[in-house]
Design a protein around this motif. Structure first.
Motif, PDB file in Angstrom:
ATOM      1  N   MET A   1       0.809  -1.209   0.000  1.00  0.00           N
ATOM      2  CA  MET A   1       0.000   0.000   0.000  1.00  0.00           C
ATOM      3  C   MET A   1       0.850   1.271   0.000  1.00  0.00           C
ATOM      4  SD  MET A   1      -3.105  -0.879  -0.193  1.00  0.00           S
ATOM      5  CE  MET A   1      -4.059  -2.381  -0.084  1.00  0.00           C
ATOM      6  N   LEU A   2       2.112   1.170   0.419  1.00  0.00           N
ATOM      7  CA  LEU A   2       2.991   2.337   0.462  1.00  0.00           C
ATOM      8  C   LEU A   2       3.875   2.461  -0.773  1.00  0.00           C
ATOM      9  CD1 LEU A   2       4.112   2.278   4.205  1.00  0.00           C
ATOM     10  CD2 LEU A   2       2.558   3.894   3.127  1.00  0.00           C
ATOM     11  N   LYS A   3       3.760   1.528  -1.688  1.00  0.00           N
ATOM     12  CA  LYS A   3       4.618   1.547  -2.862  1.00  0.00           C
ATOM     13  C   LYS A   3       4.389   2.822  -3.675  1.00  0.00           C
ATOM     14  CE  LYS A   3       6.142  -1.246  -6.775  1.00  0.00           C
ATOM     15  NZ  LYS A   3       5.956  -2.506  -7.529  1.00  0.00           N
ATOM     16  N   GLY A   4       5.468   3.564  -3.909  1.00  0.00           N
ATOM     17  CA  GLY A   4       5.392   4.790  -4.677  1.00  0.00           C
ATOM     18  C   GLY A   4       4.916   6.004  -3.908  1.00  0.00           C
ATOM     19  N   LYS A   5       4.576   5.832  -2.635  1.00  0.00           N
ATOM     20  CA  LYS A   5       4.114   6.963  -1.836  1.00  0.00           C
ATOM     21  C   LYS A   5       5.304   7.786  -1.342  1.00  0.00           C
ATOM     22  CE  LYS A   5      -0.037   5.490  -2.345  1.00  0.00           C
ATOM     23  NZ  LYS A   5      -0.909   6.137  -3.344  1.00  0.00           N
ATOM     24  N   LYS A   6       5.074   9.079  -1.177  1.00  0.00           N
ATOM     25  CA  LYS A   6       6.126  10.003  -0.758  1.00  0.00           C
ATOM     26  C   LYS A   6       5.905  10.380   0.704  1.00  0.00           C
ATOM     27  CE  LYS A   6       6.408  11.856  -5.453  1.00  0.00           C
ATOM     28  NZ  LYS A   6       6.163  13.033  -6.306  1.00  0.00           N
ATOM     29  N   ILE A   7       6.846   9.973   1.544  1.00  0.00           N
ATOM     30  CA  ILE A   7       6.739  10.205   2.978  1.00  0.00           C
ATOM     31  C   ILE A   7       7.836  11.167   3.413  1.00  0.00           C
ATOM     32  CG2 ILE A   7       6.612   9.169   5.260  1.00  0.00           C
ATOM     33  CD1 ILE A   7       4.453   8.185   3.330  1.00  0.00           C
ATOM     34  N   LEU A   8       7.442  12.289   4.009  1.00  0.00           N
ATOM     35  CA  LEU A   8       8.391  13.237   4.581  1.00  0.00           C
ATOM     36  C   LEU A   8       8.443  12.991   6.077  1.00  0.00           C
ATOM     37  CD1 LEU A   8      10.244  15.693   4.246  1.00  0.00           C
ATOM     38  CD2 LEU A   8       8.231  17.151   4.562  1.00  0.00           C
ATOM     39  N   LEU A   9       9.578  12.520   6.557  1.00  0.00           N
ATOM     40  CA  LEU A   9       9.727  12.164   7.962  1.00  0.00           C
ATOM     41  C   LEU A   9      10.457  13.257   8.718  1.00  0.00           C
ATOM     42  CD1 LEU A   9       9.564  10.139  10.331  1.00  0.00           C
ATOM     43  CD2 LEU A   9      11.693   9.110   9.487  1.00  0.00           C
ATOM     44  N   GLY A  10       9.807  13.805   9.724  1.00  0.00           N
ATOM     45  CA  GLY A  10      10.429  14.769  10.610  1.00  0.00           C
ATOM     46  C   GLY A  10      10.872  14.088  11.888  1.00  0.00           C
ATOM     47  N   ILE A  11      12.118  14.314  12.300  1.00  0.00           N
ATOM     48  CA  ILE A  11      12.670  13.687  13.505  1.00  0.00           C
ATOM     49  C   ILE A  11      13.094  14.790  14.469  1.00  0.00           C
ATOM     50  CG2 ILE A  11      14.437  12.131  14.418  1.00  0.00           C
ATOM     51  CD1 ILE A  11      14.608  10.875  11.643  1.00  0.00           C
ATOM     52  N   THR A  12      12.651  14.674  15.711  1.00  0.00           N
ATOM     53  CA  THR A  12      12.937  15.708  16.705  1.00  0.00           C
ATOM     54  C   THR A  12      13.813  15.163  17.824  1.00  0.00           C
ATOM     55  OG1 THR A  12      11.029  15.279  18.153  1.00  0.00           O
ATOM     56  CG2 THR A  12      10.638  16.642  16.198  1.00  0.00           C
ATOM     57  N   GLY A  13      14.198  16.041  18.736  1.00  0.00           N
ATOM     58  CA  GLY A  13      15.137  15.691  19.798  1.00  0.00           C
ATOM     59  C   GLY A  13      14.523  14.853  20.900  1.00  0.00           C
ATOM     60  N   SER A  14      14.559  13.546  20.724  1.00  0.00           N
ATOM     61  CA  SER A  14      14.017  12.591  21.699  1.00  0.00           C
ATOM     62  C   SER A  14      14.845  11.325  21.632  1.00  0.00           C
ATOM     63  CB  SER A  14      12.552  12.270  21.381  1.00  0.00           C
ATOM     64  OG  SER A  14      12.112  11.126  22.087  1.00  0.00           O
ATOM     65  N   ILE A  15      14.998  10.660  22.767  1.00  0.00           N
ATOM     66  CA  ILE A  15      15.727   9.396  22.780  1.00  0.00           C
ATOM     67  C   ILE A  15      15.062   8.383  21.850  1.00  0.00           C
ATOM     68  CG2 ILE A  15      14.460   8.533  24.777  1.00  0.00           C
ATOM     69  CD1 ILE A  15      18.164   7.873  23.881  1.00  0.00           C
ATOM     70  N   ALA A  16      13.750   8.555  21.624  1.00  0.00           N
ATOM     71  CA  ALA A  16      13.032   7.645  20.729  1.00  0.00           C
ATOM     72  C   ALA A  16      13.458   7.806  19.277  1.00  0.00           C
ATOM     73  CB  ALA A  16      11.526   7.863  20.859  1.00  0.00           C
ATOM     74  N   ALA A  17      14.325   8.782  18.986  1.00  0.00           N
ATOM     75  CA  ALA A  17      14.800   8.969  17.607  1.00  0.00           C
ATOM     76  C   ALA A  17      15.508   7.727  17.087  1.00  0.00           C
ATOM     77  CB  ALA A  17      15.724  10.177  17.536  1.00  0.00           C
ATOM     78  N   TYR A  18      16.007   6.880  17.984  1.00  0.00           N
ATOM     79  CA  TYR A  18      16.671   5.660  17.511  1.00  0.00           C
ATOM     80  C   TYR A  18      15.692   4.775  16.730  1.00  0.00           C
ATOM     81  CZ  TYR A  18      14.508   2.637  21.066  1.00  0.00           C
ATOM     82  OH  TYR A  18      13.614   1.922  21.828  1.00  0.00           O
ATOM     83  N   LYS A  19      14.401   4.870  17.051  1.00  0.00           N
ATOM     84  CA  LYS A  19      13.405   4.071  16.338  1.00  0.00           C
ATOM     85  C   LYS A  19      13.226   4.549  14.899  1.00  0.00           C
ATOM     86  CE  LYS A  19      10.545   2.824  20.354  1.00  0.00           C
ATOM     87  NZ  LYS A  19       9.170   2.855  20.921  1.00  0.00           N
ATOM     88  N   SER A  20      13.605   5.792  14.636  1.00  0.00           N
ATOM     89  CA  SER A  20      13.427   6.324  13.286  1.00  0.00           C
ATOM     90  C   SER A  20      14.303   5.596  12.278  1.00  0.00           C
ATOM     91  CB  SER A  20      13.720   7.823  13.258  1.00  0.00           C
ATOM     92  OG  SER A  20      15.080   8.078  13.597  1.00  0.00           O
ATOM     93  N   ILE A  21      15.400   4.998  12.743  1.00  0.00           N
ATOM     94  CA  ILE A  21      16.267   4.230  11.843  1.00  0.00           C
ATOM     95  C   ILE A  21      15.494   3.050  11.256  1.00  0.00           C
ATOM     96  CG2 ILE A  21      18.352   2.813  11.713  1.00  0.00           C
ATOM     97  CD1 ILE A  21      19.516   4.570  13.957  1.00  0.00           C
ATOM     98  N   LEU A  22      14.831   2.269  12.123  1.00  0.00           N
ATOM     99  CA  LEU A  22      14.027   1.146  11.649  1.00  0.00           C
ATOM    100  C   LEU A  22      12.825   1.636  10.861  1.00  0.00           C
ATOM    101  CD1 LEU A  22      13.340  -1.841  11.492  1.00  0.00           C
ATOM    102  CD2 LEU A  22      12.290  -1.672  13.761  1.00  0.00           C
ATOM    103  N   LEU A  23      12.238   2.743  11.288  1.00  0.00           N
ATOM    104  CA  LEU A  23      11.074   3.281  10.590  1.00  0.00           C
ATOM    105  C   LEU A  23      11.416   3.620   9.143  1.00  0.00           C
ATOM    106  CD1 LEU A  23       8.171   4.281  10.578  1.00  0.00           C
ATOM    107  CD2 LEU A  23       8.973   6.434  11.586  1.00  0.00           C
ATOM    108  N   VAL A  24      12.545   4.289   8.924  1.00  0.00           N
ATOM    109  CA  VAL A  24      12.963   4.620   7.560  1.00  0.00           C
ATOM    110  C   VAL A  24      13.179   3.350   6.750  1.00  0.00           C
ATOM    111  CG1 VAL A  24      14.813   5.626   6.151  1.00  0.00           C
ATOM    112  CG2 VAL A  24      13.958   6.855   8.160  1.00  0.00           C
ATOM    113  N   ARG A  25      13.835   2.386   7.362  1.00  0.00           N
ATOM    114  CA  ARG A  25      14.106   1.137   6.646  1.00  0.00           C
ATOM    115  C   ARG A  25      12.812   0.437   6.234  1.00  0.00           C
ATOM    116  NH1 ARG A  25      18.102  -3.804   8.603  1.00  0.00           N
ATOM    117  NH2 ARG A  25      18.020  -4.964   6.639  1.00  0.00           N
TER     118      ARG A  25
END
Length: 400
Positions: A1-25
């Motif tokens: 369902m996400l194939k070809g979709k354009k996602i702009l990901l904003g990352i802010t100053g939180s320890i949870a930012a480490y999860k953004s690595i897996l999220l991007v992948r």
């Protein structure tokens, strides 16, 4: 369902930012195009290089970098969805107040696409009146808020405030922004799992059905825009799409009653459950004790749900049955197709190594009302569900 979709990901100053690595992948693996915007504080928690490598796009932090200007207006217009994850308490406050002091905020205020935030903070910050007021303001402005999780926090406390897991964020995006429309608003009834027929208060007659195939079909129908009512036997139900209505049952009688009640209003019914053919004529009120000799159980036929729906099916309704066979597979499937007044029968054989109960794969052959045979290769059940639903959509469109 996400194939070809354009996602702009904003990352802010939180320890949870480490999860953004897996999220991007995960987003990239799902076929999405991902661009990342970070606040300066976020770079203390996760590196630009890592995110740029995974997203295959330059990571942006500053409004201007030497002689280059980051066009926040075009970023907000480029995206299908802007996702801020993690969204810190500070960033949520800035978004609510309309403060524009970094690239992420400038992009948010310029965005013409839907905006989703996935908050992350400690429990006391999460429950603070100011935070809840800011979240209310963001919702009132048309933004979506992904619910936080509950668990261990960076402070060492246990409570609410954890950023949603990347897998849950992906599901949220798919369900809320990228569902298909082939079955938009079509009312669908699906059954899945086994039924358990009581012998006494602790024993039952049942089968090994895991419900995986039926659940996969329900999910696929939902992701094609349908309104889905899933009648589910006694199995694990953790991977069901959140927008699906679920009625849990145990016995064949309970499943029959649920289906009989729901079927008149439905356009499409897919009977994937492994319903017991027989049930005990009498259920012992107390646990049956082991004794010498044999235990005889008198069984009687349970109600045939597929046949009962086929008997009352109207011209504008579409009925799909399943046939799990061990011998004379095609002959038995074709008999079932005719005798139950179904529009399709999905056959799988216990003799196929890829098919059967509790497996993650299946191999099916589908017969239509004209007895046309359509065979598919063995594949994972969610992909089998795509094949089944694709054929259903073709038949419904041809019928319309």
């Amino acid at each position: 369902m996400l194939k070809g979709k354009k996602i702009l990901l904003g990352i802010t100053g939180s320890i949870a930012a480490y999860k953004s690595i897996l999220l991007v992948r995960l987003l990239v693996q799902a076929g999405a195009e991902v661009k990342v915007v970070m606040t300066p504080a976020a770079t203390d928690f996760v590196s630009k290089l890592t995110l740029a490598t995974l997203s295959k796009n330059k990571v942006l932090v500053e409004l201007a970098d030497e002689a280059t200007w980051s066009n926040h207006v075009m970023l907000g217009r480029w995206a299908d969805v802007m996702l801020v994850a993690p969204a810190s308490c500070n960033t949520l406050a800035k978004m609510a107040a309309g403060i524009c002091d970094n690239l992420l905020q400038a992009t948010y205020l310029s965005a013409t696409c839907p905006v989703v935030v996935s908050p992350a903070m400690d429990e006391d910050m999460w429950h603070h009146a100011s935070t809840q007021r800011n979240l209310s303001m963001l919702r009132e402005a048309g933004n979506a808020v992904i619910p936080v999780g509950k668990g261990e926090l960076a402070s060492g406390l246990y409570g609410e405030g954890r950023m949603a897991e990347p897998e849950h964020i992906i599901e949220y995006l798919e369900e809320n922004f990228f569902r298909g429309s082939n079955l938009k608003d079509t009312l669908c009834l699906v059954t899945a799992g086994p039924t358990y027929e009581a012998i006494d208060p602790v024993r039952f007659i049942g089968n090994h059905s895991s419900g995986k195939m039926g659940i996969a079909v329900a999910n696929e129908l939902y992701m094609n825009g349908a309104q889905v009512h899933l009648v589910l036997g006694p199995v694990e139900s953790s991977n069901i799409r959140s927008g699906i209505k679920v009625t849990k049952v145990n016995t064949a009688e309970e499943m029959y009653n649920a289906c009989a009640s729901a079927f008149p209003a439905t356009k499409l019914a897919v009977m994937a459950a492994a319903v017991a053919d027989y049930t005990c004529k009498e259920v012992a009120p107390c646990k049956i004790k082991k004794s010498e000799g044999h235990l005889n159980l008198e069984l009687e036929k349970s109600k045939d749900i597929l046949a009962s729906l086929g008997a009352v099916k109207k011209e504008d309704q579409f009925l799909v049955g399943f046939a799990l066979e061990t011998n004379n597979e095609e002959e038995n499937a074709l008999k079932k197709l005719a005798s139950k007044n179904a529009d399709l029968i999905v056959l799988n054989s216990m003799r196929d190594e890829a098919a059967g109960f509790k497996k993650d794969t299946n191999k099916v052959t589908i017969f239509d009302r004209e007895q046309k045979r359509i065979s598919y290769e063995a594949k994972e059940k969610h992909l089998v569900a795509k094949d089944i639903v694709e054929l259903i959509i073709q038949k419904l469109h041809a019928k319309a």
